[in-house]
Design a protein around this motif. Structure first.
Motif, PDB file in Angstrom:
ATOM      1  N   ALA A 204       0.834  -1.208   0.000  1.00 24.66           N
ATOM      2  CA  ALA A 204       0.000   0.000   0.000  1.00 24.66           C
ATOM      3  C   ALA A 204       0.864   1.250   0.000  1.00 24.66           C
ATOM      4  N   LEU A 205       1.904   1.243   0.821  1.00 25.20           N
ATOM      5  CA  LEU A 205       2.801   2.397   0.873  1.00 25.20           C
ATOM      6  C   LEU A 205       3.529   2.588  -0.450  1.00 25.20           C
ATOM      7  N   LYS A 206       3.937   1.477  -1.067  1.00 21.54           N
ATOM      8  CA  LYS A 206       4.635   1.550  -2.349  1.00 21.54           C
ATOM      9  C   LYS A 206       3.726   2.126  -3.430  1.00 21.54           C
ATOM     10  N   ALA A 207       2.477   1.682  -3.461  1.00 25.04           N
ATOM     11  CA  ALA A 207       1.528   2.208  -4.442  1.00 25.04           C
ATOM     12  C   ALA A 207       1.295   3.692  -4.221  1.00 25.04           C
ATOM     13  N   PHE A 208       1.114   4.071  -2.971  1.00 24.57           N
ATOM     14  CA  PHE A 208       0.822   5.469  -2.656  1.00 24.57           C
ATOM     15  C   PHE A 208       1.989   6.370  -3.037  1.00 24.57           C
ATOM     16  N   MET A 209       3.204   5.983  -2.673  1.00 28.94           N
ATOM     17  CA  MET A 209       4.366   6.824  -2.932  1.00 28.94           C
ATOM     18  C   MET A 209       4.718   6.873  -4.416  1.00 28.94           C
ATOM     19  N   THR A 210       4.591   5.734  -5.116  1.00 29.70           N
ATOM     20  CA  THR A 210       4.938   5.701  -6.541  1.00 29.70           C
ATOM     21  C   THR A 210       3.985   6.570  -7.348  1.00 29.70           C
ATOM     22  N   THR A 211       2.694   6.437  -7.072  1.00 28.54           N
ATOM     23  CA  THR A 211       1.734   7.247  -7.824  1.00 28.54           C
ATOM     24  C   THR A 211       1.838   8.726  -7.480  1.00 28.54           C
ATOM     25  N   ARG A 212       2.361   9.043  -6.290  1.00 28.54           N
ATOM     26  CA  ARG A 212       2.534  10.461  -5.947  1.00 28.54           C
ATOM     27  C   ARG A 212       3.536  11.126  -6.881  1.00 28.54           C
ATOM     28  N   VAL A 213       4.510  10.373  -7.363  1.00 36.00           N
ATOM     29  CA  VAL A 213       5.485  10.950  -8.303  1.00 36.00           C
ATOM     30  C   VAL A 213       4.766  11.456  -9.543  1.00 36.00           C
TER      31      VAL A 213
END
Length: 733
Positions: A204-213
């Motif tokens: 979940a954290l990986k998805a959130f941070m990657t899409t924030r880029v």
């Protein structure tokens, strides 16, 4: 002025206004799941079955409303169902006061219900309803059942509201809400009371941070166009772009802004190199995976790319095409080596999204967005089918531990088989029509340009089509055919009706959703020459763009303004080239699908060839693909560790240089303070103390005169008088 601007812009600006009652019905589509979410959050846990029927019923009503409106649009029952409400008084002002009653330009929230949003709205609502229904059976026994059914309708609300937004600002608001919901749903099992999974929390954290880029890039692109055009309304941006290009041509800032907004889609739609979050998102429950891969997150990225196509310069479109084509072949090769059934489908989604993005880049906007619809149907069916398999196999996901499920789970097998035929591009199934349109448009673009760079997408997409057919039938054979390879497979069972009914509905659309367009003037299989999502209105008073100027023109028929705009031999030639390219591409596409399916039969059904031997012979190449090209490890080294190293360097700078400077200044100030204190103590306090001590000494000496004896005072007075008299006499003499 590019022909695509001339063809698409009239369709966007020529639709008729909606009445207030129709807008209320359209508002109900996203507001019903929003209301269900609010009730589910507050009282859901106290209701029978923890209230799962409430968001499911709300989604069912939303789906009915969206489909009824779509039917009216397609059947031309009422042309009043097409226009952005903000331009006709139906909207909500944003950023305004009593002194300035008009909203800041472009900041008026309205409903954009044109042909594209009509079909997307119906698709999202229908797929989401089926996922809700499937979840009732799949999520039974979950310790956070109520919370799951709280987050799922809010996820859908954000996507539905995004589709209806007529303004990039509000589009971005709902875009971010979807990011939040994906974080909550992917990490749902991280707080499971029975068996918490930290891998879900990290995913979940990986998805959130990657899409924030990507989201940051999207915001920058929006800012670029806002600064230059002072509007974020889609219609306003289209008109301003057309006028600007007609007067000045495409400028570099437009390329930059278009690419930056496209990078937002790269993040949401998991395109290379921001694709890494989507396979790990499989840590969420399978219904969440179906939502993300079919109806919400990834579809939003393609939808954004289609909406901003008119804002992208030719250079930006080339970037779009190259990113999409590379992602399609890149993810497809990884799908060959994956054994987790959900991971295979995840890389399949990334690859199919590459098709859609590439199609838009080469000019096939209609083809790319047509594939969004068909892909949503068969991919939702495949993901829910994989969930049915996992449920029936007691949560086993490794295909090497399956086999022989064809007779144990016949409904799941049949629906996944037709969906596999669809995604493989087999004729008469839905995916064939949309994928063939994409490949045809890529070939047409290659033939028109004559440049190598534009020829690459066609051949890359063709290779990806063959690979897709291979690994998807590999999944079917390893999962359903042969003999059971584990106890889980031996004791597998068919899923309950709440899970099989959605599979049957989606399986039906996996077969027939592509055929709905054949007898329709939409010309979906034309490869995008007739933009089907913009060609539904016939208006005799339509104004048409012509060489950058608005002139009166005839009606916009369903057979396409783009073809009508070009007259004589030019129009005939372009139509001929497009038709020839489509026919050639169809032959290549069928051959590619047939090759992939044949290889899958040879390796996994007839087992004439050995996959293990081929893998061993490939050696390092196989290990490279098996390990997903080490992209995650590269991110770990470059991004994660690089960030850590950079943070350590900043910490060293802060501790050594900044803190050192602060400490040096503090030491210097401490010494100066000591010197100041000594000066104050020795000089200032010394002078004051000396004066005080002198005064005290004088006082001590003087007070001896004060004896208290009257005779002595009289003596001193007499002596003083004599002395005074002597002085006076002395002066007289």
């Amino acid at each position: 002025m590019l022909p695509i601007l001339e063809g698409l812009l009239p369709g966007l600006e020529s639709v008729s206004p909606l009445g207030p009652s129709a807008y209320l019905w359209l508002l109900a589509v996203p507001l019903l799941p929003l209301a269900a979410w609010m009730l589910q959050v507050t009282i859901g846990r106290f209701l029978p079955r923890q209230g799962d029927w409430m968001p499911t019923g709300a989604m069912g009503l939303s789906a009915v409303i969206a489909i009824v409106h779509l039917i009216k649009v397609l059947a031309h029952w009422d042309a009043d169902f097409l226009l952005a409400s903000a331009q006709d008084g139906y909207g909500w002002r944003f950023f305004f006061t009593a002194e300035f009653p008009a909203a800041i330009a472009g900041f008026k929230a309205g409903i954009l219900y044109d042909n594209l949003s009509a079909i997307l709205l119906a698709m999202v609502a229908l797929v989401s309803f089926l996922v809700h229904l499937f979840s009732i059976g799949y999520m039974q026994g979950d310790s956070r059942y109520n919370i799951f059914f709280s987050n799922l309708p809010f996820f859908t609300f954000a996507m539905l509201a995004l589709v209806l937004s007529d303004n990039l600002l509000f589009f971005f608001v709902f875009w971010e809400l979807m990011g939040l919901c994906s974080y909550l749903l992917i990490g749902h099992l991280a707080q499971d009371e029975k068996e918490p999974r930290m891998s879900a929390a990290w995913a979940a954290l990986k998805a959130f941070m990657t899409t924030r880029v990507g989201d940051v890039c999207l915001f920058i692109g929006m800012a670029v166009f806002w600064v230059n055009f002072e509007t974020l309304s889609f219609h306003g941006l289209y008109t301003a772009t057309a006028d600007h290009v007609a007067a000045n041509g495409w400028e570099s800032w437009m390329t930059f802004g278009g690419v930056m907004m496209f990078l937002g889609a790269v993040g949401k739609s998991a395109q290379f190199p921001l694709h890494v979050w989507l396979p790990d998102a499989m840590e969420g429950p399978t219904p969440v995976s179906a939502m993300i891969h079919a109806a919400t997150m990834v579809a939003a990225g393609v939808y954004l790319t289609g909406r901003i196509y008119l804002l992208c310069s030719p250079e930006a479109r080339l970037v779009v095409a190259c990113v999409g084509a590379f992602t399609a072949i890149f993810a497809a090769t990884i799908g060959i080596t994956s054994f987790d059934i959900k991971k295979v489908l995840a890389y399949s989604t990334i690859s199919q999204l590459g098709y859609m993005i590439c199609a838009i880049g080469v000019g096939g906007v209609a083809a790319g967005l047509f594939h969004v619809i068909t892909h949503a149907m068969f991919k939702a069916c495949l993901f829910l089918g994989s969930g049915s398999v996992i449920h029936g196999c007691h949560h086993e996901q490794d295909m090497r531990e399956m086999g022989g499920l064809r007779k144990k789970m016949p409904i799941t097998y049949l629906t996944m088989l037709v969906s596999t035929l669809a995604i493989s591009g087999v004729p008469l199934f839905a995916g064939f029509y949309s994928k063939d349109a994409i490949i045809g448009k890529a070939l047409e673009r290659s033939q028109e340009s004559g440049e190598l760079i534009w020829a690459l997408p066609f051949w890359i997409l063709l290779g990806a089509a063959a690979i897709t057919a291979f690994y998807m039938f590999r999944l079917i054979f390893m999962t359903f055919h042969g003999t059971p390879r584990s106890k889980h497979a031996e004791h597998a069972h068919e899923s309950p009706w709440t899970m099989t009914v959605p599979l049957l509905v989606l399986g039906f659309f996996a077969v027939f959703s592509g055929k709905f367009w054949l007898a329709d003037p939409l010309h979906a299989v034309s490869g995008g020459n007739d933009p089907w999502f913009l060609q539904l209105v016939q208006d005799p008073d339509l104004e048409r763009w012509e060489s950058g100027h608005v002139t009166a023109a005839g009606g916009l028929g369903g057979h396409g303004a783009l073809a009508e705009h070009h007259e004589g031999e030019v129009a005939h030639h372009e139509h001929y080239v497009g038709a020839e390219a489509h026919h050639e591409a169809m032959i290549f596409s069928v051959l590619a699908a047939g090759t992939g399916i044949l290889l899958a039969f040879l390796f996994y059904f007839w087992k004439v060839l050995s996959a293990a031997r081929v893998a061993a012979s490939l050696g390092g190449i196989y290990r490279l693909v098996l390990n997903k090209y080490w992209i995650d490890e590269l991110y770990q080294v470059v991004v994660v560790r690089g960030t850590m190293k950079f943070s350590d360097a900043l910490f060293w700078i802060d501790r050594t240089l900044v803190d050192g400077l602060v400490h040096a200044v503090a030491g210097t100030m401490r010494r100066l303070a000591g010197l100041s204190a000594a000066t104050d103590r020795i000089v200032v306090d010394g002078a004051v103390n000396w004066l005080g001590e002198t005064t005290i000494a004088a006082g001590q000496a003087t007070r001896r005169i004060q004896t208290g004896r009257i005779q002595q005072y009289a003596y001193f007075t007499f002596a003083g008088a004599l002395a005074l008299a002597a002085v006076v006499l002395f002066d007289l003499i």
